[in-house]
Design an enzyme around this catalytic site. Sequence first.
Site, PDB file in Angstrom:
ATOM      1  N   PRO A 123      57.833  24.549  36.683  1.00  0.00           N
ATOM      2  CA  PRO A 123      57.117  25.719  36.141  1.00  0.00           C
ATOM      3  C   PRO A 123      57.942  26.664  35.278  1.00  0.00           C
ATOM      4  O   PRO A 123      58.140  27.831  35.621  1.00  0.00           O
ATOM      5  CB  PRO A 123      56.613  26.411  37.404  1.00  0.00           C
ATOM      6  CG  PRO A 123      57.650  26.091  38.429  1.00  0.00           C
ATOM      7  CD  PRO A 123      58.119  24.691  38.106  1.00  0.00           C
ATOM      8  N   CYS A 124      58.389  26.187  34.127  1.00  0.00           N
ATOM      9  CA  CYS A 124      59.145  27.041  33.211  1.00  0.00           C
ATOM     10  C   CYS A 124      58.291  28.191  32.685  1.00  0.00           C
ATOM     11  O   CYS A 124      58.824  29.194  32.224  1.00  0.00           O
ATOM     12  CB  CYS A 124      59.726  26.214  32.069  1.00  0.00           C
ATOM     13  SG  CYS A 124      58.521  25.272  31.136  1.00  0.00           S
TER      14      CYS A 124
END
Length: 162
Positions: A123-124
């Site tokens: 989850p950047c």
Amino acid sequence: MADHFKTFLQTAGHLLKIESDERAIKAISFVKELEESSDIQPEILQQAKEQLRKYFEGNLKEFSLNLDADGTDFQKKVWALLYKIPYGKTWTYADMANKLGDPKVIRAAASANGKNPIAIIIPCHRVIGTNGSLTGYAGGLENKRYLLDLENRVANGVMELF
């Protein structure tokens, strides 16, 4: 060299390209156009599509898929850290650098974040600027905003269709 497979998932106005080998997800990216999917669809691709559907429906907060992103050792270290950001929460680039043990690696950590090949699952999109701004996102800022809004609504129990 392992075989390379791809499929696509259209959901909530977003088109995702999902790539794998026989055993692990290699990449997930937002794309504009549908391409031809692989004739063979390994089980891992089907699992990814199903889990991503549930995620976009607000019914999945943690993915359970084999991942194998290609990158340098440092990039992989950053991506492993990104994977630990809790659903519905955000960290800053400074938080990431501090968790990596060296505040001076903030730019390198931000660069590795931007090269994350497995969108959403790693989850950047949960990394924001120190001032709370939505900084760059390879999938586009509108997609970053959408993902953060989705997670915020689900985490706070406010899930309406949008």
